[in-house]
Structures are given as C-alpha cells and as structure tokens.
Enzyme design. Sequence first.
Site, PDB file in Angstrom:
ATOM      1  N   CYS A 209      -9.181  10.862  -7.770  1.00  0.00           N
ATOM      2  CA  CYS A 209      -8.821   9.449  -7.721  1.00  0.00           C
ATOM      3  C   CYS A 209      -9.924   8.547  -7.196  1.00  0.00           C
ATOM      4  O   CYS A 209      -9.731   7.336  -7.090  1.00  0.00           O
ATOM      5  CB  CYS A 209      -7.553   9.267  -6.897  1.00  0.00           C
ATOM      6  SG  CYS A 209      -6.191  10.291  -7.496  1.00  0.00           S
TER       7      CYS A 209
ATOM      8  N   GLU B 234      -3.903   7.466   5.867  1.00  0.00           N
ATOM      9  CA  GLU B 234      -4.773   6.339   5.541  1.00  0.00           C
ATOM     10  C   GLU B 234      -4.578   5.194   6.533  1.00  0.00           C
ATOM     11  O   GLU B 234      -5.553   4.568   6.975  1.00  0.00           O
ATOM     12  CB  GLU B 234      -4.516   5.850   4.116  1.00  0.00           C
ATOM     13  CG  GLU B 234      -5.418   4.701   3.716  1.00  0.00           C
ATOM     14  CD  GLU B 234      -5.195   4.217   2.293  1.00  0.00           C
ATOM     15  OE1 GLU B 234      -6.037   3.438   1.813  1.00  0.00           O
ATOM     16  OE2 GLU B 234      -4.192   4.618   1.679  1.00  0.00           O
TER      17      GLU B 234
ATOM     18  N   LYS C 221      -0.995  -1.050  -5.836  1.00  0.00           N
ATOM     19  CA  LYS C 221      -0.350  -0.009  -6.645  1.00  0.00           C
ATOM     20  C   LYS C 221       1.143  -0.263  -6.810  1.00  0.00           C
ATOM     21  O   LYS C 221       1.771   0.250  -7.733  1.00  0.00           O
ATOM     22  CB  LYS C 221      -0.564   1.375  -6.021  1.00  0.00           C
ATOM     23  CG  LYS C 221      -1.939   1.983  -6.255  1.00  0.00           C
ATOM     24  CD  LYS C 221      -1.993   3.419  -5.749  1.00  0.00           C
ATOM     25  CE  LYS C 221      -3.342   4.084  -6.038  1.00  0.00           C
ATOM     26  NZ  LYS C 221      -4.422   3.583  -5.183  1.00  0.00           N
TER      27      LYS C 221
ATOM     28  N   PHE D  61      -7.959  13.948  -4.552  1.00  0.00           N
ATOM     29  CA  PHE D  61      -7.801  15.388  -4.398  1.00  0.00           C
ATOM     30  C   PHE D  61      -9.183  16.037  -4.349  1.00  0.00           C
ATOM     31  O   PHE D  61     -10.094  15.642  -5.071  1.00  0.00           O
ATOM     32  CB  PHE D  61      -7.025  15.974  -5.578  1.00  0.00           C
ATOM     33  CG  PHE D  61      -5.536  15.828  -5.456  1.00  0.00           C
ATOM     34  CD1 PHE D  61      -4.944  15.317  -4.335  1.00  0.00           C
ATOM     35  CD2 PHE D  61      -4.710  16.242  -6.498  1.00  0.00           C
ATOM     36  CE1 PHE D  61      -3.563  15.197  -4.228  1.00  0.00           C
ATOM     37  CE2 PHE D  61      -3.333  16.130  -6.407  1.00  0.00           C
ATOM     38  CZ  PHE D  61      -2.761  15.600  -5.272  1.00  0.00           C
TER      39      PHE D  61
ATOM     40  N   HIS E 130      -0.600   4.077 -10.171  1.00  0.00           N
ATOM     41  CA  HIS E 130      -1.808   4.830  -9.845  1.00  0.00           C
ATOM     42  C   HIS E 130      -2.559   5.197 -11.122  1.00  0.00           C
ATOM     43  O   HIS E 130      -2.107   6.031 -11.905  1.00  0.00           O
ATOM     44  CB  HIS E 130      -1.413   6.096  -9.092  1.00  0.00           C
ATOM     45  CG  HIS E 130      -2.553   6.787  -8.405  1.00  0.00           C
ATOM     46  ND1 HIS E 130      -3.873   6.507  -8.669  1.00  0.00           N
ATOM     47  CD2 HIS E 130      -2.575   7.760  -7.456  1.00  0.00           C
ATOM     48  CE1 HIS E 130      -4.647   7.266  -7.931  1.00  0.00           C
ATOM     49  NE2 HIS E 130      -3.888   8.032  -7.170  1.00  0.00           N
TER      50      HIS E 130
ATOM     51  N   HIS F  85      -5.780   2.521  -0.641  1.00  0.00           N
ATOM     52  CA  HIS F  85      -5.482   3.519  -1.677  1.00  0.00           C
ATOM     53  C   HIS F  85      -3.971   3.716  -1.791  1.00  0.00           C
ATOM     54  O   HIS F  85      -3.431   3.782  -2.892  1.00  0.00           O
ATOM     55  CB  HIS F  85      -6.161   4.838  -1.323  1.00  0.00           C
ATOM     56  CG  HIS F  85      -5.993   5.908  -2.351  1.00  0.00           C
ATOM     57  ND1 HIS F  85      -6.499   5.793  -3.625  1.00  0.00           N
ATOM     58  CD2 HIS F  85      -5.374   7.123  -2.287  1.00  0.00           C
ATOM     59  CE1 HIS F  85      -6.197   6.888  -4.317  1.00  0.00           C
ATOM     60  NE2 HIS F  85      -5.520   7.707  -3.532  1.00  0.00           N
TER      61      HIS F  85
END
Length: 418
Positions: A162, A312, A329, A394, A334, A301
């Site tokens: 991502c 986060e 988002k 990831f 996403h 994010h």
Amino acid sequence: MRGEHEVVITGLGVLSPIGLSLPELLASLLENRSGIAQWTSPLLARSLPAGLIPRDFTSEFTRTELPYLDRCSQLALLAARQAIDDAGIESFRHFGPRAGLYFGSVGGGVMTEHEWVRRFYVERAQTARPTTIMASMLNAAPAQISIRHQVLGPVMTHSSACTSSGAAIGDAMRAIRDGYLDIALAGGAEASLTPTFVGLWGGLRALAEPHPEDVARSCRPFSRDRSGLVLSEGAALLVLERRDLAEARGARVYGTLRGYGVASDGHHIGSPSRSGQVAALRAALDDARIGANEIAYVNAHATATAGGDPIEASALEEVLGAAPVSSTKAIHGHLLGAASALELMITTMAVHWRFLPATAFLEDADPACPLNHVGIRPRLDVEVPHALSLSAGFGGTNVALIVSATSAQLTARGPGGP
C-alpha cells in the site's frame, strides 16, 4: 547528501470513486460525497462494499489497443493524460532521458490474469492469447504511458503493497532534486476488483461489512464501530518538475514536494509496527527541514482496521502531536498500490485550496485513536503551509510525504476551484 533543486507539482490527473477529474474530486471532498457502493460477483456468495468507478472506459481506446490494456492500464493512461494536459506538457520527447516515470501498483493487470486463469481451468485453453502477458505484467501501465507520451528516461515500477505509489513519488522527487531528472510523472493505479483478488483479501478477515443502513458509510476510519477496510479502484498521477524550469515556462504550481521519508518496520509481514511509522515521519520532517509543529494537516493511512488505526494514531501523536488529522478513505476506500498517490494528491489540494478534508462518518472516535481529528465535515478557509501524507504497507514499508505551499499560495484567500 540531498540535492538542492526544489521540486514542484504542476499537473494532477485522477480517476477515482469520488471523481473522474480534478474538479469532481475537489467537489466530492468539499461535500463529503462517498463513492463506496455494493460490489457483487456471481462467483462469491458474499457481497461487499467497495470504492467503485461505475464506468467502462474501453470506448476511449482503439480495437487494436485494447488487447494490450487491462483496466488498470486504462485508468492509468487516462489519469496520466489528465495530469500531462494539466501541466501544459505536449510531449516529454524534448526532455530526452531527463524525463522519468515512477509508478506503483499491487495487482497490475490482475483482471487480465483472472480471465486467463478462467480460460485455463474452465475452457481448458492450453496457451494464452499473444497479448495476455503484456497486458498483465506489473509494469504494463507505465510502459504504455511512456510509449504514448515519449517518456525516454527511467520508467520504474514500484510494488511495496500500500506504499507503492508513495515510494514511486518519493523516488521521483529525489531524482529531480538530486539533478538526475528535470521532470517526472509519478503515481499509481489499481483495478483489482475481481472475485479471485477479493477472495484473497477475504481470507484476512479484514474487509468491512456493509453498513446496515447505508453502504456508502461502510468505511469508518478511527471510529469505535469500524468493521474493516474497503477495497477500491482508481488511478492518480502527478507531474513533478524542477521549480526553476516550471517557472520559466509559466506553469501553474500546486505546491512544493518538500519531504520524503521511508522506513521499514522489520517486524511482521502483515501487522504494522509503530516504530517504522515513527521513523518514516521523522525522516520526512528531517528531509523537509521543518519542525513537527509546522505540519498543519495530516492525511492518515487509516484503513479502518482494528489492528492498524491505533498503531498509526500512536505514531502520529508521538511525532506530530496535535496536528489536525483525517482519513479520506472514508469516502474513496483503499486503492492499495494507488492509495498513496491519491492521498498525496488530496493533501496537495488541501494545501493549494486551503481546506482540511474530513473523516466522513467519524461520529464516535475510538478512544484508542486520541488524535486532533478534523471531524466529519471539512474545515474551509484554513491556512495549510505544510501538510503530510502517511502510508503503511504489508511487508512493513512506511512512506511519509510532505507538501508545502508556495509564497503565492500563502497569500491566496478561500478554497476556490481548479
């Protein structure tokens, strides 16, 4: 050692669930208009919310072009064309090898791959069509863009989950700042809403459930009642160039790409670590040569997952303190490999048009995410001298990018329009 060429953003192009052009994207952000709808497949028993672009773009290309163009490449090509036109560039040919293209994606031509797998197992086809591999390879979209627009320098493809397009943008910025390039097109695209790919994500048990009253409200970052991430599709491309060259040709400047920080967690392939995000944030601030207290807006994010948002939030609080934070988002979902590019674009728009995008549907913030949330409505007419976009992927790669206003933007008044 960093170079000293200032890098500015002169072109923006986008196809997303909340806008197929820059004016549409801005309107959706100011109106909190969600692009999340119900996605279904006859091959999957479960229907899911997704950020959808409810349009087929095959009519934009010729019959001879289409076999080489997965939907991902189509979206990328159209967004690139917008960005290039917006920047006032006719062709990159006259830049020769001093023009580059940096692109990020997770799935690439996954729709083409899905169709080949179907033909292999269902129709018992023994060989693919001649164009299948060229349509499905991860660098298909940037290759097609470079051919059409004569980008003759480095054409690089990034895939760090991502953060793919964020790392692509950061590396493009460094190449210009350090004197290797004069101009670059950078960003990413994703079009992976296929049953096989969605089924892969279903195995993580991290996908959001449809909101029982309104599917558009299914993605709720930082909310106490969030239920998971919402997959999406789209493309976002930005034109970056040396400030002196942009000014010499009279280009409009949206902002200065000021800082880039990238750091790996070294922790777990599927679970984020606060330390890696903290390191990326601090690296971006150091790179931009500004203090944490100067950041006026953060586009987080924030995937709306139980395991991601609190980590986060902790990293942002440690490094940036009370900086206003939101996650867009909530309305666009996403975009995976293209998420960083779209969110940096939105961050740039916040700087340029002086507003703070909202976290839609954040009516009950999770106490585990104690941030200075922008809230459920955008804040208008707000000075944004420096803004930051954070992405985490990831595998543990984290990317932070900082956009700063120019002196001319700091004297402008009101959000206005493109």
